[in-house]
Write a protein that holds these residues in place. Structure first.
Motif, PDB file in Angstrom:
ATOM      1  N   GLY A   1     -83.847 -29.520 -35.927  1.00  0.00           N
ATOM      2  CA  GLY A   1     -83.950 -28.938 -37.282  1.00  0.00           C
ATOM      3  C   GLY A   1     -84.593 -30.004 -38.011  1.00  0.00           C
ATOM      4  N   ILE A   2     -85.860 -30.608 -37.573  1.00  0.00           N
ATOM      5  CA  ILE A   2     -86.497 -31.522 -38.015  1.00  0.00           C
ATOM      6  C   ILE A   2     -87.981 -31.125 -37.986  1.00  0.00           C
ATOM      7  CG2 ILE A   2     -85.170 -33.248 -38.147  1.00  0.00           C
ATOM      8  CD1 ILE A   2     -86.681 -34.556 -35.680  1.00  0.00           C
ATOM      9  N   THR A   3     -88.947 -31.498 -38.619  1.00  0.00           N
ATOM     10  CA  THR A   3     -90.417 -31.264 -38.367  1.00  0.00           C
ATOM     11  C   THR A   3     -90.654 -31.778 -37.121  1.00  0.00           C
ATOM     12  OG1 THR A   3     -91.286 -32.840 -39.913  1.00  0.00           O
ATOM     13  CG2 THR A   3     -90.446 -30.743 -41.089  1.00  0.00           C
ATOM     14  N   GLU A   4     -92.028 -31.241 -36.757  1.00  0.00           N
ATOM     15  CA  GLU A   4     -92.966 -31.860 -35.862  1.00  0.00           C
ATOM     16  C   GLU A   4     -93.310 -33.315 -36.185  1.00  0.00           C
ATOM     17  OE1 GLU A   4     -94.997 -29.760 -32.491  1.00  0.00           O
ATOM     18  OE2 GLU A   4     -94.594 -28.093 -34.181  1.00  0.00           O
ATOM     19  N   ALA A   5     -93.769 -33.504 -37.337  1.00  0.00           N
ATOM     20  CA  ALA A   5     -94.193 -34.382 -37.853  1.00  0.00           C
ATOM     21  C   ALA A   5     -93.540 -35.494 -38.038  1.00  0.00           C
ATOM     22  CB  ALA A   5     -94.988 -34.100 -39.335  1.00  0.00           C
ATOM     23  N   ASN A   6     -92.029 -35.415 -38.383  1.00  0.00           N
ATOM     24  CA  ASN A   6     -90.892 -36.322 -38.590  1.00  0.00           C
ATOM     25  C   ASN A   6     -90.821 -36.621 -37.038  1.00  0.00           C
ATOM     26  OD1 ASN A   6     -90.919 -36.636 -41.211  1.00  0.00           O
ATOM     27  ND2 ASN A   6     -89.198 -35.254 -41.476  1.00  0.00           N
ATOM     28  N   LEU A   7     -90.582 -35.808 -36.044  1.00  0.00           N
ATOM     29  CA  LEU A   7     -90.597 -36.297 -34.824  1.00  0.00           C
ATOM     30  C   LEU A   7     -91.513 -37.127 -34.216  1.00  0.00           C
ATOM     31  CD1 LEU A   7     -88.322 -35.807 -32.401  1.00  0.00           C
ATOM     32  CD2 LEU A   7     -89.488 -34.119 -31.808  1.00  0.00           C
ATOM     33  N   SER A   8     -92.791 -36.738 -34.454  1.00  0.00           N
ATOM     34  CA  SER A   8     -93.891 -37.604 -34.175  1.00  0.00           C
ATOM     35  C   SER A   8     -93.695 -39.080 -34.436  1.00  0.00           C
ATOM     36  CB  SER A   8     -95.220 -37.140 -34.518  1.00  0.00           C
ATOM     37  OG  SER A   8     -96.310 -37.819 -34.189  1.00  0.00           O
ATOM     38  N   LEU A   9     -93.355 -39.180 -35.827  1.00  0.00           N
ATOM     39  CA  LEU A   9     -93.356 -40.645 -36.397  1.00  0.00           C
ATOM     40  C   LEU A   9     -92.059 -41.325 -35.645  1.00  0.00           C
ATOM     41  CD1 LEU A   9     -93.575 -39.691 -40.198  1.00  0.00           C
ATOM     42  CD2 LEU A   9     -95.299 -40.972 -38.897  1.00  0.00           C
ATOM     43  N   LEU A  10     -91.160 -40.478 -35.303  1.00  0.00           N
ATOM     44  CA  LEU A  10     -89.931 -41.388 -34.644  1.00  0.00           C
ATOM     45  C   LEU A  10     -90.379 -41.611 -33.121  1.00  0.00           C
ATOM     46  CD1 LEU A  10     -86.871 -42.036 -34.500  1.00  0.00           C
ATOM     47  CD2 LEU A  10     -86.333 -39.851 -33.794  1.00  0.00           C
ATOM     48  N   LYS A  11     -91.105 -40.834 -32.587  1.00  0.00           N
ATOM     49  CA  LYS A  11     -91.524 -41.140 -31.306  1.00  0.00           C
ATOM     50  C   LYS A  11     -92.500 -42.299 -31.373  1.00  0.00           C
ATOM     51  CE  LYS A  11     -93.712 -37.817 -29.326  1.00  0.00           C
ATOM     52  NZ  LYS A  11     -94.352 -36.637 -28.451  1.00  0.00           N
ATOM     53  N   SER A  12     -93.281 -42.453 -32.356  1.00  0.00           N
ATOM     54  CA  SER A  12     -94.293 -43.592 -32.257  1.00  0.00           C
ATOM     55  C   SER A  12     -93.667 -44.854 -32.829  1.00  0.00           C
ATOM     56  CB  SER A  12     -95.413 -43.161 -33.293  1.00  0.00           C
ATOM     57  OG  SER A  12     -95.075 -42.881 -34.574  1.00  0.00           O
ATOM     58  N   GLY A  13     -92.462 -44.694 -33.420  1.00  0.00           N
ATOM     59  CA  GLY A  13     -91.727 -45.951 -33.734  1.00  0.00           C
ATOM     60  C   GLY A  13     -92.192 -46.287 -35.124  1.00  0.00           C
ATOM     61  N   LYS A  14     -92.682 -45.555 -35.984  1.00  0.00           N
ATOM     62  CA  LYS A  14     -93.259 -45.742 -37.560  1.00  0.00           C
ATOM     63  C   LYS A  14     -92.406 -45.367 -38.533  1.00  0.00           C
ATOM     64  CE  LYS A  14     -98.019 -45.363 -35.871  1.00  0.00           C
ATOM     65  NZ  LYS A  14     -99.335 -44.811 -36.209  1.00  0.00           N
ATOM     66  N   VAL A  15     -91.134 -45.100 -38.032  1.00  0.00           N
ATOM     67  CA  VAL A  15     -90.153 -44.784 -39.038  1.00  0.00           C
ATOM     68  C   VAL A  15     -89.214 -46.191 -39.357  1.00  0.00           C
ATOM     69  CG1 VAL A  15     -89.973 -42.480 -38.614  1.00  0.00           C
ATOM     70  CG2 VAL A  15     -88.361 -44.193 -37.387  1.00  0.00           C
ATOM     71  N   ARG A  16     -88.587 -46.155 -40.362  1.00  0.00           N
ATOM     72  CA  ARG A  16     -87.738 -47.495 -40.934  1.00  0.00           C
ATOM     73  C   ARG A  16     -86.330 -47.304 -40.458  1.00  0.00           C
ATOM     74  NH1 ARG A  16     -90.301 -51.314 -43.659  1.00  0.00           N
ATOM     75  NH2 ARG A  16     -88.447 -51.966 -44.839  1.00  0.00           N
ATOM     76  N   GLY A  17     -86.145 -46.056 -40.233  1.00  0.00           N
ATOM     77  CA  GLY A  17     -84.545 -45.844 -39.800  1.00  0.00           C
ATOM     78  C   GLY A  17     -84.502 -44.277 -39.533  1.00  0.00           C
ATOM     79  N   VAL A  18     -83.292 -43.934 -38.987  1.00  0.00           N
ATOM     80  CA  VAL A  18     -83.076 -42.620 -38.604  1.00  0.00           C
ATOM     81  C   VAL A  18     -81.520 -42.364 -38.906  1.00  0.00           C
ATOM     82  CG1 VAL A  18     -82.266 -43.341 -36.112  1.00  0.00           C
ATOM     83  CG2 VAL A  18     -83.218 -40.834 -36.621  1.00  0.00           C
ATOM     84  N   ARG A  19     -81.343 -41.146 -39.280  1.00  0.00           N
ATOM     85  CA  ARG A  19     -79.871 -41.153 -39.711  1.00  0.00           C
ATOM     86  C   ARG A  19     -79.081 -40.768 -38.475  1.00  0.00           C
ATOM     87  NH1 ARG A  19     -79.089 -37.127 -44.792  1.00  0.00           N
ATOM     88  NH2 ARG A  19     -80.416 -38.354 -46.256  1.00  0.00           N
ATOM     89  N   PHE A  20     -77.888 -41.085 -38.604  1.00  0.00           N
ATOM     90  CA  PHE A  20     -76.907 -40.958 -37.346  1.00  0.00           C
ATOM     91  C   PHE A  20     -76.810 -39.474 -37.114  1.00  0.00           C
ATOM     92  CE2 PHE A  20     -74.483 -45.090 -38.020  1.00  0.00           C
ATOM     93  CZ  PHE A  20     -75.416 -46.105 -37.269  1.00  0.00           C
ATOM     94  N   ASP A  21     -76.839 -38.785 -37.880  1.00  0.00           N
ATOM     95  CA  ASP A  21     -76.556 -37.091 -37.597  1.00  0.00           C
ATOM     96  C   ASP A  21     -77.824 -36.589 -36.811  1.00  0.00           C
ATOM     97  OD1 ASP A  21     -77.803 -37.400 -40.233  1.00  0.00           O
ATOM     98  OD2 ASP A  21     -77.521 -35.332 -40.334  1.00  0.00           O
ATOM     99  N   THR A  22     -78.853 -37.118 -37.396  1.00  0.00           N
ATOM    100  CA  THR A  22     -80.204 -36.642 -36.514  1.00  0.00           C
ATOM    101  C   THR A  22     -80.150 -37.423 -35.045  1.00  0.00           C
ATOM    102  OG1 THR A  22     -81.258 -36.886 -38.648  1.00  0.00           O
ATOM    103  CG2 THR A  22     -82.733 -36.706 -36.768  1.00  0.00           C
ATOM    104  N   LEU A  23     -79.718 -38.546 -35.166  1.00  0.00           N
ATOM    105  CA  LEU A  23     -79.807 -39.000 -33.832  1.00  0.00           C
ATOM    106  C   LEU A  23     -78.698 -38.253 -32.908  1.00  0.00           C
ATOM    107  CD1 LEU A  23     -80.778 -41.406 -31.975  1.00  0.00           C
ATOM    108  CD2 LEU A  23     -78.949 -42.818 -32.733  1.00  0.00           C
ATOM    109  N   ALA A  24     -77.533 -37.949 -33.351  1.00  0.00           N
ATOM    110  CA  ALA A  24     -76.676 -37.132 -32.663  1.00  0.00           C
ATOM    111  C   ALA A  24     -77.074 -35.754 -32.195  1.00  0.00           C
ATOM    112  CB  ALA A  24     -75.254 -37.148 -33.430  1.00  0.00           C
ATOM    113  N   ARG A  25     -77.981 -35.220 -33.099  1.00  0.00           N
ATOM    114  CA  ARG A  25     -78.415 -33.891 -32.714  1.00  0.00           C
ATOM    115  C   ARG A  25     -79.531 -34.007 -31.508  1.00  0.00           C
ATOM    116  NH1 ARG A  25     -78.499 -33.153 -38.370  1.00  0.00           N
ATOM    117  NH2 ARG A  25     -80.798 -33.060 -38.209  1.00  0.00           N
ATOM    118  N   ILE A  26     -80.457 -35.083 -31.515  1.00  0.00           N
ATOM    119  CA  ILE A  26     -81.438 -35.463 -30.654  1.00  0.00           C
ATOM    120  C   ILE A  26     -80.611 -35.726 -29.328  1.00  0.00           C
ATOM    121  CG2 ILE A  26     -83.181 -36.948 -29.954  1.00  0.00           C
ATOM    122  CD1 ILE A  26     -83.924 -37.402 -32.795  1.00  0.00           C
ATOM    123  N   CYS A  27     -79.572 -36.583 -29.199  1.00  0.00           N
ATOM    124  CA  CYS A  27     -78.959 -36.906 -28.066  1.00  0.00           C
ATOM    125  C   CYS A  27     -78.314 -35.417 -27.298  1.00  0.00           C
ATOM    126  CB  CYS A  27     -77.945 -37.744 -28.312  1.00  0.00           C
ATOM    127  SG  CYS A  27     -78.702 -39.423 -28.551  1.00  0.00           S
TER     128      CYS A  27
END
Length: 74
Positions: free
Chosen positions: A26-52
């Motif tokens: 339930g996130i955008t591909e753009a945000n996922l791309s930023l996360l994959k590249s390590g260019k984010v300053r943080g990630v919400r635990f609920d988002t991390l839990a959904r990814i896991c």
């Protein structure tokens, strides 16, 4: 940066595309791309839990710490 995001490795292991994961989480591909590249300053635990949940993995499968210099703006 000492925290390395290995999301692309897990996606390859699960044979899943970024687009599919973004839809499941339930996130955008753009945000996922930023996360994959390590260019984010943080990630919400609920988002991390959904990814896991979508990838059937643990947070430690997606994040790794390596010794190195801290970012200048920390």
């Amino acid at each position: 940066m000492p925290i390395v995001v290995t999301l692309d490795v897990m996606l390859a292991r699960r044979k899943m595309r970024s687009r599919e994961l973004a839809e499941r989480v339930g996130i955008t591909e753009a945000n996922l791309s930023l996360l994959k590249s390590g260019k984010v300053r943080g990630v919400r635990f609920d988002t991390l839990a959904r990814i896991c949940a979508a990838l059937d993995c643990q947070p430690g499968d997606l994040l790794a710490w390596t010794p190195g210099p801290e970012p200048e703006d920390a």
